[in-house]
Scaffold this active site. Structure first.
Site, PDB file in Angstrom:
ATOM      1  N   ASP A  32      39.436  48.355  38.105  1.00 22.34           N
ATOM      2  CA  ASP A  32      40.772  47.785  38.319  1.00 22.34           C
ATOM      3  C   ASP A  32      41.810  48.885  38.161  1.00 22.34           C
ATOM      4  OD1 ASP A  32      43.040  46.163  38.427  1.00 22.34           O
ATOM      5  OD2 ASP A  32      42.917  45.656  36.299  1.00 22.34           O
ATOM      6  N   ASP A  36      45.531  43.850  36.678  1.00 19.64           N
ATOM      7  CA  ASP A  36      45.423  42.396  36.742  1.00 19.64           C
ATOM      8  C   ASP A  36      44.071  41.886  36.270  1.00 19.64           C
ATOM      9  OD1 ASP A  36      43.772  43.108  38.830  1.00 19.64           O
ATOM     10  OD2 ASP A  36      44.777  41.873  40.351  1.00 19.64           O
ATOM     11  N   ASP A  40      39.530  46.455  42.344  1.00 18.49           N
ATOM     12  CA  ASP A  40      40.192  46.525  43.644  1.00 18.49           C
ATOM     13  C   ASP A  40      39.664  47.706  44.453  1.00 18.49           C
ATOM     14  OD1 ASP A  40      41.669  48.766  42.453  1.00 18.49           O
ATOM     15  OD2 ASP A  40      42.910  47.223  41.507  1.00 18.49           O
ATOM     16  N   ASP A 211      24.562  37.643  54.459  1.00 15.16           N
ATOM     17  CA  ASP A 211      24.330  36.651  53.423  1.00 15.16           C
ATOM     18  C   ASP A 211      23.627  35.433  54.023  1.00 15.16           C
ATOM     19  OD1 ASP A 211      25.038  35.714  50.626  1.00 15.16           O
ATOM     20  OD2 ASP A 211      25.999  34.139  51.800  1.00 15.16           O
ATOM     21  N   GLU A 281      19.579  38.811  53.998  1.00 14.21           N
ATOM     22  CA  GLU A 281      19.098  38.138  52.797  1.00 14.21           C
ATOM     23  C   GLU A 281      18.328  36.890  53.231  1.00 14.21           C
ATOM     24  OE1 GLU A 281      20.960  36.092  48.776  1.00 14.21           O
ATOM     25  OE2 GLU A 281      21.864  35.697  50.722  1.00 14.21           O
TER      26      GLU A 281
END
Length: 553
Positions: A32, A36, A40, A211, A281
């Protein structure tokens, strides 16, 4: 920071992904930079030199797209933008440029079996039965008694159908009710999804992790799934048995034959670009290898797949041998990507150890084994530090799956806690604010900066093993043949050209001694990082959780 990793012997070609080492970054928990408490893209940029120093070939980014975050980004509301919590498209482009500078390929998640219920496509689809996108999702009428159209179940518990009061129909969701399934039987849906894929190809991404790749299509007739029979080969997802999902044989809600033609369309798009790849996957229970074979054969669909075979609690020679040999037997011309950990399962050092003091030895032996298997390999952030699974309180959970099935199943947050960078800093250097998940106290002492100073650390071992892998072409894409041993020893050869390497691993918590296989001659024992096994009078002597490597004929 450690020295740059050894250069790979793999030639630069469209097959760069064969034998590649891929490092999975879970953006929420990596670094980060704005305080926050959520990682990121700028944080990823800052840590790319660290990733490159490990000796990996590529990074795989878990979802960073615009999302309500009901399932931590696997519920996408805009396929062609970055969620503001992670940054901007400009940040993504800067990350791509830095990755390329460091010689790293970039693979991104594509979650296209379903969207968020906040996606504009679904918002329009649910307004009426005759709008332009009315058939973009899987809608069906209720039975005469008002119940769901069939008996299909959600992976996340309960029925796979949710009633919508506006359309007065049910819509299908394999996962959360806020993750409606796209209707891939509609060609317009396929076109829209492929347009989103092209958006990222044009930005330079090197590949896609797909996915739930076998969930795209459903049975048009909406036939009921039969009950799962214990001896059948069509079980459900490899999931905790707290979920009744595994009580069905999932013959009709996923893994439909129409998926093959869509995967060909996907591959045809990728083939318009140079050196791109896909890894799918496949969660299909005992049928997974059959599905992988179908999805990777012929060179016109997926480049490679992974299953859940090595993501369970079993770290034994017989299990590993069974998984690899089953793949080699059933998947003739496909390619596999092996992993021991990812963002959906308990970290493997916690799954594999019998007692806490084994953590370091098991972490080291596990990467030594993984790095010598035939296939590409995925590493999950933090495993190179030997991080154990985090124990979290119920009030700290964010995973909807864990919250739903607590306390029988504690969910996936224990492997998703923040990366630990600096031992002496608050939140171990992950963030200057309160992290979205707690940083476990026991993880702080395993931070990167602490292990950088220790030549015997798990981190140092990972770097050394990955460098060793790069130095031997047989480990990139050479043949693999298992040797007969006792149940505590895993032994195999890897061969390419004139090089044939013997690997013997003792997974027992005690010493082992085995005879050199009949007819085999050791030309040269090869020091492999962390292994102390020796050849003495024709016998291979191994300490506990130890191994041996040699060049043989």
């Amino acid at each position: 920071m450690a020295k740059a990793a050894a250069k790979s012997l793999r030639p630069s070609s469209s097959n760069w992904w064969r034998g590649a080492v891929i490092y999975q970054v879970y953006p929420r928990s990596f670094q980060d930079t704005d305080g926050d408490g959520i990682g990121d893209i700028k944080g990823i940029i800052a840590r790319l030199p660290y990733i490159a120093s490990l000796g990996v070939d590529a990074i795989w980014l878990s979802p960073f797209f615009t999302s309500p975050q009901a399932d931590m980004g696997y519920d996408v509301s805009d396929y062609c933008d970055v969620d503001p919590m992670f940054g901007t498209l400009a940040d993504f482009d800067a990350m791509m440029a830095e990755a390329k500078r460091l010689g790293l390929k970039v693979i991104i998640d594509q979650v296209i079996s379903h969207t968020s219920d906040q996606h504009p496509w679904f918002k329009e689809s649910r307004t009426s039965r005759d709008n332009a996108k009315a058939d973009w999702f899987v809608w069906a009428a209720a039975k005469p008694d008002g119940t769901a159209p069939n008996n299909w179940l959600s992976v996340f518990g309960g029925p796979a159908w949710e009633w919508d009061g506006v359309r007065k129909q049910y819509y299908m969701h394999n996962f959360l009710a806020s993750q409606p399934d796209l209707n891939f039987h509609n060609r317009e849906v396929q076109d829209a999804v492929l347009d989103a894929v092209k958006f990222w190809l044009d930005r330079g991404v090197d590949g896609f992790r797909l996915d739930t790749v076998n969930y795209y299509f459903h049975d048009k007739e909406l036939r009921d799934n039969p009950p799962h029979m214990p001896d059948s080969d069509d079980a459900g997802l490899d999931a905790p048995d707290v979920n009744p999902y595994g009580m069905q044989s999932h013959l009709y809600d996923k893994t439909q034959p129409e998926n093959i033609e869509f995967l060909k369309r996907f591959r045809a798009l990728l083939d318009q670009y140079e050196d791109r790849t896909t890894v799918g996957e496949v969660g299909d229970g005992a049928r997974s290898l059959k599905t992988v074979a179908a999805y990777t054969s012929g060179g016109d669909k997926l480049h490679m797949c992974y299953t859940f075979d090595l993501l369970g609690p079993d770290f034994t020679p017989s299990h590993i041998r069974h998984c690899v040999e089953s793949f080699q037997k059933q998947v003739k011309d496909g390619w596999v990507c092996w992993a021991f950990s990812n963002h959906d399962v308990t970290r493997h050092v916690s799954r594999f150890i019998d007692k806490p003091e084994e953590r370091v030895a098991v972490a080291k032996l596990a990467i030594s084994v993984l790095a010598t298997l035939r296939g590409s390999i995925c590493l999950y952030q933090g495993e190179e530090l030997g991080l154990p699974e985090a124990e979290l309180a119920f009030e700290d959970l964010r995973d909807p799956y864990g919250i739903r099935f607590w306390p029988a199943f504690k969910g996936r947050d224990g492997c998703r806690t923040p990366m630990v960078w600096e031992r002496a800093k608050a939140q171990a250097g992950f963030s200057s604010g309160k992290p979205w998940l707690p940083v476990p106290k026991e993880h702080g002492g395993l931070a990167v900066d602490a292990q950088e100073k220790d030549k015997s650390s798990v981190l140092a071992h990972y770097r050394a093993v990955l460098a060793f892998r790069k130095q031997h072409p047989a480990l990139i894409d050479g043949d693999m043949h298992f040797l007969a041993t006792n149940e505590d020893v895993l032994a195999f050869t890897r061969k390419k050209g004139e090089e044939q390497l013997l690997f013997v691993f003792n997974l027992r918590r005690g010493p082992q001694e085995i005879a050199l296989p009949h007819g085999m001659t050791v030309r040269e024992a090869i020091p492999m990082p962390g292994l102390s096994g020796q050849l003495v009078d024709g016998d291979i002597r191994l300490g506990l959780l130890d191994g041996f490597c040699a060049r043989v004929t």
